[in-house]
Design a protein around this motif. Structure first.
Motif, PDB file in Angstrom:
ATOM      1  N   ARG A 168       0.839  -1.187   0.000  1.00  0.00           N
ATOM      2  CA  ARG A 168       0.000   0.000   0.000  1.00  0.00           C
ATOM      3  C   ARG A 168       0.877   1.242   0.000  1.00  0.00           C
ATOM      4  O   ARG A 168       1.886   1.312   0.677  1.00  0.00           O
ATOM      5  CB  ARG A 168      -0.921   0.013   1.223  1.00  0.00           C
ATOM      6  CG  ARG A 168      -2.000  -1.036   1.134  1.00  0.00           C
ATOM      7  CD  ARG A 168      -3.045  -0.847   2.225  1.00  0.00           C
ATOM      8  NE  ARG A 168      -4.112  -1.820   2.061  1.00  0.00           N
ATOM      9  CZ  ARG A 168      -5.155  -1.645   1.273  1.00  0.00           C
ATOM     10  NH1 ARG A 168      -5.251  -0.543   0.562  1.00  0.00           N
ATOM     11  NH2 ARG A 168      -6.092  -2.568   1.175  1.00  0.00           N
ATOM     12  N   ALA A 169       0.453   2.242  -0.799  1.00  0.00           N
ATOM     13  CA  ALA A 169       1.113   3.539  -0.812  1.00  0.00           C
ATOM     14  C   ALA A 169      -0.007   4.572  -0.704  1.00  0.00           C
ATOM     15  O   ALA A 169      -0.608   4.956  -1.689  1.00  0.00           O
ATOM     16  CB  ALA A 169       1.908   3.730  -2.093  1.00  0.00           C
ATOM     17  N   GLY A 170      -0.327   4.999   0.524  1.00  0.00           N
ATOM     18  CA  GLY A 170      -1.497   5.840   0.717  1.00  0.00           C
ATOM     19  C   GLY A 170      -2.729   5.011   0.473  1.00  0.00           C
ATOM     20  O   GLY A 170      -2.901   3.934   1.013  1.00  0.00           O
ATOM     21  N   GLY A 171      -3.634   5.503  -0.378  1.00  0.00           N
ATOM     22  CA  GLY A 171      -4.836   4.754  -0.698  1.00  0.00           C
ATOM     23  C   GLY A 171      -4.642   3.796  -1.855  1.00  0.00           C
ATOM     24  O   GLY A 171      -5.568   3.082  -2.217  1.00  0.00           O
ATOM     25  N   GLU A 172      -3.454   3.796  -2.459  1.00  0.00           N
ATOM     26  CA  GLU A 172      -3.207   2.969  -3.632  1.00  0.00           C
ATOM     27  C   GLU A 172      -2.779   1.558  -3.237  1.00  0.00           C
ATOM     28  O   GLU A 172      -2.211   1.338  -2.181  1.00  0.00           O
ATOM     29  CB  GLU A 172      -2.115   3.597  -4.496  1.00  0.00           C
ATOM     30  CG  GLU A 172      -2.434   5.003  -4.961  1.00  0.00           C
ATOM     31  CD  GLU A 172      -1.259   5.643  -5.669  1.00  0.00           C
ATOM     32  OE1 GLU A 172      -0.229   4.965  -5.852  1.00  0.00           O
ATOM     33  OE2 GLU A 172      -1.367   6.824  -6.038  1.00  0.00           O
ATOM     34  N   ARG A 173      -3.068   0.631  -4.132  1.00  0.00           N
ATOM     35  CA  ARG A 173      -2.529  -0.721  -4.009  1.00  0.00           C
ATOM     36  C   ARG A 173      -1.709  -0.985  -5.258  1.00  0.00           C
ATOM     37  O   ARG A 173      -2.185  -0.775  -6.373  1.00  0.00           O
ATOM     38  CB  ARG A 173      -3.633  -1.755  -3.854  1.00  0.00           C
ATOM     39  CG  ARG A 173      -4.310  -1.713  -2.494  1.00  0.00           C
ATOM     40  CD  ARG A 173      -5.172  -2.943  -2.293  1.00  0.00           C
ATOM     41  NE  ARG A 173      -6.273  -2.974  -3.239  1.00  0.00           N
ATOM     42  CZ  ARG A 173      -6.918  -4.089  -3.566  1.00  0.00           C
ATOM     43  NH1 ARG A 173      -6.549  -5.250  -3.061  1.00  0.00           N
ATOM     44  NH2 ARG A 173      -7.939  -4.044  -4.414  1.00  0.00           N
ATOM     45  N   ILE A 174      -0.496  -1.441  -5.070  1.00  0.00           N
ATOM     46  CA  ILE A 174       0.436  -1.630  -6.179  1.00  0.00           C
ATOM     47  C   ILE A 174       0.905  -3.075  -6.199  1.00  0.00           C
ATOM     48  O   ILE A 174       1.210  -3.652  -5.161  1.00  0.00           O
ATOM     49  CB  ILE A 174       1.646  -0.685  -6.056  1.00  0.00           C
ATOM     50  CG1 ILE A 174       1.164   0.773  -6.023  1.00  0.00           C
ATOM     51  CG2 ILE A 174       2.611  -0.904  -7.215  1.00  0.00           C
ATOM     52  CD1 ILE A 174       2.241   1.761  -5.690  1.00  0.00           C
ATOM     53  N   ALA A 175       0.938  -3.667  -7.384  1.00  0.00           N
ATOM     54  CA  ALA A 175       1.364  -5.060  -7.519  1.00  0.00           C
ATOM     55  C   ALA A 175       2.183  -5.211  -8.794  1.00  0.00           C
ATOM     56  O   ALA A 175       2.188  -4.345  -9.669  1.00  0.00           O
ATOM     57  CB  ALA A 175       0.163  -5.996  -7.556  1.00  0.00           C
ATOM     58  N   VAL A 176       2.883  -6.332  -8.881  1.00  0.00           N
ATOM     59  CA  VAL A 176       3.618  -6.703 -10.080  1.00  0.00           C
ATOM     60  C   VAL A 176       3.031  -8.005 -10.599  1.00  0.00           C
ATOM     61  O   VAL A 176       2.870  -8.961  -9.828  1.00  0.00           O
ATOM     62  CB  VAL A 176       5.123  -6.877  -9.795  1.00  0.00           C
ATOM     63  CG1 VAL A 176       5.840  -7.410 -11.027  1.00  0.00           C
ATOM     64  CG2 VAL A 176       5.739  -5.555  -9.365  1.00  0.00           C
ATOM     65  N   VAL A 177       2.670  -8.036 -11.883  1.00  0.00           N
ATOM     66  CA  VAL A 177       2.123  -9.249 -12.490  1.00  0.00           C
ATOM     67  C   VAL A 177       2.977  -9.620 -13.693  1.00  0.00           C
ATOM     68  O   VAL A 177       3.561  -8.758 -14.358  1.00  0.00           O
ATOM     69  CB  VAL A 177       0.647  -9.065 -12.907  1.00  0.00           C
ATOM     70  CG1 VAL A 177      -0.258  -9.062 -11.696  1.00  0.00           C
ATOM     71  CG2 VAL A 177       0.458  -7.785 -13.705  1.00  0.00           C
ATOM     72  N   CYS A 178       3.051 -10.924 -13.976  1.00  0.00           N
ATOM     73  CA  CYS A 178       3.960 -11.429 -15.005  1.00  0.00           C
ATOM     74  C   CYS A 178       3.248 -12.393 -15.944  1.00  0.00           C
ATOM     75  O   CYS A 178       2.174 -12.911 -15.650  1.00  0.00           O
ATOM     76  CB  CYS A 178       5.142 -12.163 -14.357  1.00  0.00           C
ATOM     77  SG  CYS A 178       6.046 -11.206 -13.124  1.00  0.00           S
ATOM     78  N   SER A 179       3.897 -12.636 -17.072  1.00  0.00           N
ATOM     79  CA  SER A 179       3.453 -13.684 -17.988  1.00  0.00           C
ATOM     80  C   SER A 179       4.683 -14.238 -18.681  1.00  0.00           C
ATOM     81  O   SER A 179       5.738 -13.616 -18.717  1.00  0.00           O
ATOM     82  CB  SER A 179       2.460 -13.135 -19.024  1.00  0.00           C
ATOM     83  OG  SER A 179       3.103 -12.224 -19.900  1.00  0.00           O
ATOM     84  N   GLY A 180       4.546 -15.429 -19.253  1.00  0.00           N
ATOM     85  CA  GLY A 180       5.665 -16.029 -19.960  1.00  0.00           C
ATOM     86  C   GLY A 180       5.388 -17.472 -20.319  1.00  0.00           C
ATOM     87  O   GLY A 180       4.472 -18.096 -19.767  1.00  0.00           O
ATOM     88  N   PRO A 181       6.183 -18.037 -21.233  1.00  0.00           N
ATOM     89  CA  PRO A 181       5.954 -19.418 -21.672  1.00  0.00           C
ATOM     90  C   PRO A 181       6.249 -20.460 -20.607  1.00  0.00           C
ATOM     91  O   PRO A 181       5.917 -21.635 -20.775  1.00  0.00           O
ATOM     92  CB  PRO A 181       6.905 -19.562 -22.874  1.00  0.00           C
ATOM     93  CG  PRO A 181       7.958 -18.523 -22.656  1.00  0.00           C
ATOM     94  CD  PRO A 181       7.283 -17.380 -21.980  1.00  0.00           C
ATOM     95  N   ASP A 182       6.878 -20.051 -19.492  1.00  0.00           N
ATOM     96  CA  ASP A 182       7.166 -20.990 -18.411  1.00  0.00           C
ATOM     97  C   ASP A 182       6.018 -21.093 -17.418  1.00  0.00           C
ATOM     98  O   ASP A 182       6.095 -21.837 -16.448  1.00  0.00           O
ATOM     99  CB  ASP A 182       8.442 -20.570 -17.672  1.00  0.00           C
ATOM    100  CG  ASP A 182       8.304 -19.214 -17.009  1.00  0.00           C
ATOM    101  OD1 ASP A 182       7.505 -18.387 -17.503  1.00  0.00           O
ATOM    102  OD2 ASP A 182       9.017 -18.970 -16.010  1.00  0.00           O
ATOM    103  N   ARG A 183       4.922 -20.353 -17.663  1.00  0.00           N
ATOM    104  CA  ARG A 183       3.808 -20.326 -16.727  1.00  0.00           C
ATOM    105  C   ARG A 183       2.581 -20.961 -17.363  1.00  0.00           C
ATOM    106  O   ARG A 183       2.293 -20.708 -18.532  1.00  0.00           O
ATOM    107  CB  ARG A 183       3.484 -18.884 -16.310  1.00  0.00           C
ATOM    108  CG  ARG A 183       4.629 -18.204 -15.581  1.00  0.00           C
ATOM    109  CD  ARG A 183       4.379 -16.698 -15.442  1.00  0.00           C
ATOM    110  NE  ARG A 183       5.496 -16.074 -14.759  1.00  0.00           N
ATOM    111  CZ  ARG A 183       5.516 -15.797 -13.458  1.00  0.00           C
ATOM    112  NH1 ARG A 183       4.460 -16.086 -12.718  1.00  0.00           N
ATOM    113  NH2 ARG A 183       6.568 -15.249 -12.893  1.00  0.00           N
TER     114      ARG A 183
END
Length: 202
Positions: free
Chosen positions: A15-30
Motif C-alpha cells: 500500500r502507498a497511501g490509498g493505492e494498491r500496487i502489484a507486479v504481475v507477469c506472464s511467460g511461456p514458463d507459466r
C-alpha cells in the motif's frame, strides 16, 4: 468497486497511501498468464473509460472481445498505436486487419502521424493503471516473458498518464472506417498478414 483480482496474482502487493500496487507477469514458463488475466478482468469491470496504448496492436482474441464487450455496454474505449509511416509494413497490415472490428464496435482508434509510439499502458476508469513491457499482441501474450506494474485506486497516477497522452495528442490522428482499404486486393493483404504475422516478425 475495484478490479479485485488485478493486484493479487503475484503476491507482491503493497500500500502507498490509498493505492494498491502489484507486479504481475506472464511467460511461456507459466501455465497461466496472470498479467493477461488481470488486464482482461480490469477491462471487464470497466464502467466509464478504457485508454490503451501499444506500439504493436495485433490483439489476442480474448482481449479484442473484452474491448468489444466494454464498448457495447457504453464504456468509452480509446486505443493508440503506430501509424503506417512509423510501423514496419508487415506489422501495420496485421494491425490494420483489426481496425474494422474495433471501429464497428465504437472503439476509437488513434495512430501516430510520423513519430513512433513507444507507450505501453492501460488505464481503466481513470484510476486503475497498468504500465509494463507487454505489447497488445499475440507474441507478448504467448511467447515473450513480460512484466507490468499495476496500481489500483490511483487516480493521481492515472491522471498523470492521461495528461501526458493529451499533450501528445497532436501527434496522433483518428482512424475512420472510410480510411480503411476499400479495394479487395488491399483488404486481402491486411487479412493475409493479420493471422500469421504476430509470432513471426519482431
Amino acid at each position: 468497486d475495484e478490479p479485485s483480482g488485478a493486484a493479487e496474482p503475484s503476491g507482491d502487493d503493497e500500500r502507498a497511501g490509498g493505492e494498491r500496487i502489484a507486479v504481475v507477469c506472464s511467460g511461456p514458463d507459466r501455465e497461466q498468464s496472470m498479467l493477461w488475466f488481470a488486464m482482461v478482468q480490469a477491462i471487464g469491470e470497466a464502467e466509464r473509460s478504457i485508454d490503451l496504448s501499444s506500439p504493436y496492436l495485433v490483439l489476442p482474441a480474448t482481449l479484442l472481445f473484452a474491448l468489444q464487450l466494454a464498448a457495447a455496454r457504453g464504456v468509452r474505449v480509446s486505443v493508440r498505436t503506430n501509424g503506417q509511416s512509423a510501423e514496419a509494413a508487415v506489422l501495420y497490415h496485421a494491425q490494420r486487419h483489426h481496425y474494422r472490428r474495433l471501429l464497428e464496435a465504437g472503439i476509437e482508434v488513434r495512430e501516430t502521424r510520423h513519430q513512433y509510439n513507444h507507450a505501453k499502458f492501460l488505464v481503466v476508469d481513470g484510476r486503475t493503471v497498468f504500465v509494463g513491457s507487454n505489447n497488445m499482441d499475440l507474441r507478448s501474450a504467448h511467447l515473450n516473458f513480460e512484466i507490468a506494474a499495476v496500481a489500483l485506486d490511483a487516480p493521481a497516477l492515472a491522471g498523470e498518464v492521461l495528461a501526458t497522452v493529451a499533450e501528445r495528442d497532436t501527434e496522433f490522428r483518428s482512424v475512420r472506417e472510410e480510411d480503411l482499404p476499400q479495394d479487395p486486393l488491399r483488404r486481402a493483404l491486411d487479412g493475409l498478414f493479420g493471422p500469421f504475422s504476430p509470432p513471426l516478425w519482431r
